[in-house]
Design a protein around this motif. Structure first.
Motif, short mmCIF file in Angstrom:
data_model
loop_
_atom_site.label_atom_id
_atom_site.label_comp_id
_atom_site.label_asym_id
_atom_site.label_seq_id
_atom_site.Cartn_x
_atom_site.Cartn_y
_atom_site.Cartn_z
N GLU A 148 43.58 40.75 45.13
CA GLU A 148 43.65 40.00 43.88
C GLU A 148 42.63 40.46 42.83
O GLU A 148 42.76 40.13 41.65
CB GLU A 148 43.41 38.51 44.14
N VAL A 149 41.59 41.18 43.28
CA VAL A 149 40.51 41.59 42.39
C VAL A 149 40.13 43.03 42.71
O VAL A 149 40.05 43.41 43.88
CB VAL A 149 39.25 40.71 42.57
N MET B 259 37.27 34.41 37.35
CA MET B 259 38.52 35.12 37.05
C MET B 259 39.68 34.58 37.90
O MET B 259 40.82 34.58 37.47
CB MET B 259 38.34 36.62 37.27
N MET B 260 39.37 34.09 39.09
CA MET B 260 40.42 33.57 39.97
C MET B 260 40.91 32.18 39.55
O MET B 260 41.97 31.75 39.96
CB MET B 260 39.91 33.50 41.43
N ILE C 10 33.94 36.85 39.73
CA ILE C 10 35.20 36.90 40.48
C ILE C 10 35.77 35.49 40.63
O ILE C 10 36.97 35.28 40.40
CB ILE C 10 34.99 37.57 41.86
N ILE D 93 46.26 41.51 39.01
CA ILE D 93 44.95 41.80 39.60
C ILE D 93 43.85 41.68 38.54
O ILE D 93 43.94 42.27 37.47
CB ILE D 93 44.94 43.21 40.25
N ALA D 94 42.82 40.91 38.88
CA ALA D 94 41.64 40.80 38.01
C ALA D 94 40.80 42.07 38.19
O ALA D 94 40.70 42.59 39.31
CB ALA D 94 40.83 39.57 38.40
N THR E 70 40.04 35.15 49.08
CA THR E 70 40.37 36.08 48.00
C THR E 70 40.05 37.49 48.46
O THR E 70 38.97 37.76 48.97
CB THR E 70 39.55 35.74 46.73
N VAL F 85 39.29 41.35 47.71
CA VAL F 85 38.66 42.15 46.67
C VAL F 85 38.62 43.61 47.11
O VAL F 85 38.25 43.92 48.24
CB VAL F 85 37.22 41.66 46.39
#
Length: 122
Positions: free
Chosen positions: A52-53, A119-120, A116, A80-81, A6, A8
């Motif tokens: 993604e974050v 959220m994913m 995180i 996007i988180a 992931t 970030v």
């Protein structure tokens, strides 16, 4: 086949604070991008569509604070988180973009990592 980590984006103007959370996130297996302000953050988001974050501080120099950045990111990159953080003020859910979270400073890096990951999976 290697699983993709992931990605970030950490947006924090205080270098030591940024380095600390970047190290924690990398140690937890995330691919991490760093920005010291909103302008650099947007440039990184454009150049790296795999992000993604976004984990952003609110209070930053340059005219665009973390809340404005979060709203812009939500509009332009809806998947996007977003986690918004501040040591100077508390932010209610009504002030955040959809699907964003707030964490006050000082934050526990383990809680950031757990948030995180949560959220994913949503």
């Amino acid at each position: 086949m290697i699983a993709q980590r992931t990605a970030v984006l950490v947006v924090e103007d205080e270098a030591l604070v940024r380095m600390g959370i970047v190290d924690e996130l990398e140690d937890s297996g995330f691919e991490v991008f760093e920005a010291e302000n909103s302008v650099v953050a947007i440039e990184l988001l454009i150049a790296n569509p795999r992000i993604e974050v976004m984990f952003t501080d609110i209070d930053m120099p340059g005219g665009v604070d973390g809340l404005k950045l979060a709203a812009s990111v939500r509009d332009r990159w809806p998947p996007i988180a977003i986690i918004v953080t501040s040591g100077h003020r508390a932010v209610g859910v009504d002030s955040l973009p959809a699907r964003a979270r707030f964490m006050s400073k000082p934050y526990n890096p383990d809680v950031v990592v757990r948030s995180i990951k949560e959220m994913m999976t949503q």
